[in-house]
Design a protein around this motif. Structure first.
Motif, short mmCIF file in Angstrom:
data_model
loop_
_atom_site.label_atom_id
_atom_site.label_comp_id
_atom_site.label_asym_id
_atom_site.label_seq_id
_atom_site.Cartn_x
_atom_site.Cartn_y
_atom_site.Cartn_z
N ILE A 196 -38.01 -15.21 22.32
CA ILE A 196 -37.94 -14.91 20.95
C ILE A 196 -36.94 -13.84 20.90
N ALA A 197 -36.48 -12.98 21.84
CA ALA A 197 -35.68 -11.91 21.80
C ALA A 197 -34.23 -12.64 21.75
N LEU A 198 -34.01 -13.68 22.58
CA LEU A 198 -32.88 -14.41 22.48
C LEU A 198 -32.67 -15.12 21.12
N PHE A 199 -33.61 -15.64 20.56
CA PHE A 199 -33.44 -16.31 19.31
C PHE A 199 -32.83 -15.13 18.00
N VAL A 200 -33.43 -13.98 18.25
CA VAL A 200 -32.90 -12.79 17.46
C VAL A 200 -31.35 -12.55 17.86
N VAL A 201 -31.05 -12.36 19.02
CA VAL A 201 -29.72 -12.28 19.34
C VAL A 201 -28.97 -13.54 18.98
N SER A 202 -29.34 -14.84 19.02
CA SER A 202 -28.34 -15.78 18.38
C SER A 202 -28.26 -15.56 17.00
N PHE A 203 -29.04 -15.14 16.21
CA PHE A 203 -28.69 -14.84 14.95
C PHE A 203 -27.80 -13.70 14.84
N VAL A 204 -27.65 -12.44 15.56
CA VAL A 204 -27.05 -11.63 15.39
C VAL A 204 -25.60 -12.13 16.03
N ALA A 205 -25.16 -12.89 16.86
CA ALA A 205 -24.26 -13.55 17.20
C ALA A 205 -23.78 -14.73 16.39
N ARG A 206 -24.30 -15.03 15.29
CA ARG A 206 -24.25 -16.01 14.41
C ARG A 206 -23.88 -17.39 15.00
N ILE A 207 -24.72 -17.55 15.75
CA ILE A 207 -24.85 -18.96 16.38
C ILE A 207 -26.27 -19.57 16.31
N PRO A 208 -26.98 -19.27 15.41
CA PRO A 208 -28.41 -19.93 15.41
C PRO A 208 -28.48 -21.41 15.34
N SER A 209 -27.66 -22.07 14.72
CA SER A 209 -27.90 -23.49 14.71
C SER A 209 -27.68 -24.18 15.97
N ASP A 210 -26.52 -23.85 16.47
CA ASP A 210 -26.23 -24.22 18.10
C ASP A 210 -27.21 -23.89 18.98
#
Length: 269
Positions: A45-59
């Motif tokens: 779940i934390a990695l999903f949050v990090v992906s949004f911070v990194a602007r790569i949520p779709s990938d």
């Protein structure tokens, strides 16, 4: 002369590549040593949050669900129905019984895999490959091994770009990719030859270029075209990751030997 690479303007992209590698190792270690799947779930779940911070949520979502769903179904079927650890029956299908212990074990494996996959995906999507290799070589990795890593990470994107160019050229010459499955497969056959041959030629030319520039010389200090620098946030992140891994390992060992009571009802399953 070294060139400073400007990353995308996100906190994750600006982290040092070695910090991201440390995150993969430490997060993966925490998920592995924890007695059940709960910590792995929290980390995912934390990695999903990090992906949004990194602007790569779709990938990130595509990779995580594209890998996680089939693996989860497969492991739940194998471990849940046929694991020798099964003692508590939670569902009876007639031909087999779904066991709680097997389901929890499958969930543990899936979470461990997803932690490694998610952290590696974030690193690969937010790190310039040249910066990663430069960081590894500055940390003591042999330059030839660094080049092998660089070539391995670049080979798939390069072949995809080359395939796209060749496909457009073939379509301009009248090659049709429409129709049924066999028609599509037959249309891809003319693309394989040019892609493979051009890749081999490119690898040969790159090797010759490196040798003419003294890449194989071992008695001189080699410099990197890409410059990566440690920042205060990198040092803080590394210390936080190491401390977290030590604490999680200590608690997990205490739970395993019985010194610390299980923190979740599934730890002993």
């Amino acid at each position: 002369m070294a060139v400073k690479i400007t990353y995308a303007n996100t906190p994750v992209s600006r982290l040092h590549p070695m910090t991201k590698i440390m995150a993969i190792l430490m997060l993966g270690l925490c998920a592995l040593v924890w007695p059940d799947f709960t910590l792995g779930l929290v980390l995912v779940i934390a990695l999903f949050v990090v992906s949004f911070v990194a602007r790569i949520p779709s990938d990130f979502v595509k990779i995580m669900f594209g890998f996680g769903i089939p693996v989860t179904v497969m492991l739940m079927f194998i471990q849940g129905l046929y694991s020798p650890k099964n003692q508590t029956v939670i569902a009876d299908f007639g031909f087999a019984q779904l066991g709680l212990e097997g389901v929890l074990y499958a969930a543990k494996i899936v979470m461990d895999l997803l932690v490694f996959l998610g952290s590696f995906t974030i690193m690969s999507k937010t790190t310039y490959t040249g910066a990663l290799v430069a960081a590894l070589t500055s940390a003591g990795l042999n330059a030839k091994a660094g080049y092998l890593i660089l070539a391995s990470l670049n080979v798939v994107p390069q072949m995809q770009r080359r395939m796209s160019v060749i496909r457009e050229a073939q379509n301009a010459r009248g090659l049709s990719e429409s129709g049924g499955l066999f028609s599509r497969l037959a249309a891809y056959v003319p693309l394989l030859g040019p892609v493979v041959m051009s890749s081999l030629t490119d690898a040969q030319e790159r090797g010759m270029t490196l040798e003419t520039r003294g890449f194989g010389i071992t008695d001189v200090k080699q410099t990197s075209y890409v410059e990566v620098r440690w920042r205060t946030v990198d040092k803080v992140c590394n210390w936080v990751l190491v401390i977290m891994a030590v604490i999680v390992t200590a608690i997990s060992v205490g739970i395993y030997i019985g010194v610390i009571p299980a923190l979740t009802p599934w730890a002993g399953a």
